[in-house]
Design a protein around this motif. Sequence first.
Motif, PDB file in Angstrom:
ATOM      1  N   GLN A   4       0.845  -1.190   0.000  1.00  0.00           N
ATOM      2  CA  GLN A   4       0.000   0.000   0.000  1.00  0.00           C
ATOM      3  C   GLN A   4       0.878   1.237   0.000  1.00  0.00           C
ATOM      4  O   GLN A   4       1.520   1.541   1.012  1.00  0.00           O
ATOM      5  CB  GLN A   4      -0.907  -0.006   1.224  1.00  0.00           C
ATOM      6  N   ALA A   5       0.906   1.934  -1.134  1.00  0.00           N
ATOM      7  CA  ALA A   5       1.721   3.138  -1.260  1.00  0.00           C
ATOM      8  C   ALA A   5       0.921   4.370  -0.877  1.00  0.00           C
ATOM      9  O   ALA A   5      -0.289   4.443  -1.119  1.00  0.00           O
ATOM     10  CB  ALA A   5       2.228   3.271  -2.695  1.00  0.00           C
ATOM     11  N   SER A   6       1.615   5.336  -0.295  1.00  0.00           N
ATOM     12  CA  SER A   6       0.977   6.594   0.077  1.00  0.00           C
ATOM     13  C   SER A   6       2.022   7.694   0.121  1.00  0.00           C
ATOM     14  O   SER A   6       3.232   7.414   0.083  1.00  0.00           O
ATOM     15  CB  SER A   6       0.277   6.459   1.425  1.00  0.00           C
ATOM     16  N   GLY A   7       1.555   8.930   0.224  1.00  0.00           N
ATOM     17  CA  GLY A   7       2.463  10.049   0.425  1.00  0.00           C
ATOM     18  C   GLY A   7       2.645  10.968  -0.762  1.00  0.00           C
ATOM     19  O   GLY A   7       3.351  11.978  -0.657  1.00  0.00           O
ATOM     20  N   LEU A  19       7.424   9.244   0.404  1.00  0.00           N
ATOM     21  CA  LEU A  19       6.506   8.172   0.056  1.00  0.00           C
ATOM     22  C   LEU A  19       6.690   7.006   1.023  1.00  0.00           C
ATOM     23  O   LEU A  19       7.807   6.719   1.455  1.00  0.00           O
ATOM     24  CB  LEU A  19       6.755   7.694  -1.370  1.00  0.00           C
ATOM     25  N   SER A  20       5.586   6.329   1.329  1.00  0.00           N
ATOM     26  CA  SER A  20       5.617   5.155   2.193  1.00  0.00           C
ATOM     27  C   SER A  20       4.983   3.974   1.467  1.00  0.00           C
ATOM     28  O   SER A  20       4.083   4.153   0.641  1.00  0.00           O
ATOM     29  CB  SER A  20       4.833   5.411   3.481  1.00  0.00           C
ATOM     30  N   CYS A  21       5.444   2.783   1.794  1.00  0.00           N
ATOM     31  CA  CYS A  21       4.866   1.570   1.238  1.00  0.00           C
ATOM     32  C   CYS A  21       4.756   0.545   2.355  1.00  0.00           C
ATOM     33  O   CYS A  21       5.765   0.026   2.828  1.00  0.00           O
ATOM     34  CB  CYS A  21       5.712   1.036   0.104  1.00  0.00           C
ATOM     35  N   LYS A  22       3.535   0.302   2.773  1.00  0.00           N
ATOM     36  CA  LYS A  22       3.265  -0.641   3.866  1.00  0.00           C
ATOM     37  C   LYS A  22       2.993  -2.016   3.261  1.00  0.00           C
ATOM     38  O   LYS A  22       2.152  -2.158   2.369  1.00  0.00           O
ATOM     39  CB  LYS A  22       2.054  -0.160   4.647  1.00  0.00           C
ATOM     40  N   THR A  77       7.536  -1.545   6.607  1.00  0.00           N
ATOM     41  CA  THR A  77       7.261  -0.437   5.691  1.00  0.00           C
ATOM     42  C   THR A  77       8.578   0.069   5.117  1.00  0.00           C
ATOM     43  O   THR A  77       9.601   0.053   5.817  1.00  0.00           O
ATOM     44  CB  THR A  77       6.545   0.708   6.432  1.00  0.00           C
ATOM     45  N   THR A 120       1.090   6.012  -6.422  1.00  0.00           N
ATOM     46  CA  THR A 120       0.709   7.275  -5.811  1.00  0.00           C
ATOM     47  C   THR A 120       1.250   8.398  -6.706  1.00  0.00           C
ATOM     48  O   THR A 120       2.400   8.360  -7.152  1.00  0.00           O
ATOM     49  CB  THR A 120       1.233   7.375  -4.361  1.00  0.00           C
TER      50      THR A 120
END
Length: 126
Positions: A4-7, A19-22, A77, A120
């Motif tokens: 799950q990418a975000s940021g 950017l983060s990737c959980k 992460t 993202t």
Amino acid sequence: VQLQASGGGLVQPGNSLRLSCKASGTNLDYNTVGWFRQAPGKDREAVSAISRSYARLWYSNSVKGRFTISKDSAKNTFFLQMNNLQPEDTAVYFCAASRYTLITSTYSQKTQYHYWGQGTQVTVSS
């Protein structure tokens, strides 16, 4: 396995994003992981990767010195710190993980990665 990418976001040139990737369903301590990006009309290209042992880092020439990849085992992460962003960094950024421990020469090959996040959007514009 899910990533799950975000940021992502919209920033002005010279600014930063992280950017983060959980990950779930896999322990990132056993995976080579990386970030790729795809600009409109272009192929997906490798940006950065980090080995399972954290010992090897790889960056594309276009981001070297500006981007930093890292992992947090406790949170399962990994991150991409992007500094001094430029309009040419505008793209959809994807996180990815390989089932295997890759050798450094293959870090940039998207075919070596088996799991992908949803992407993202990063837009750099004044």
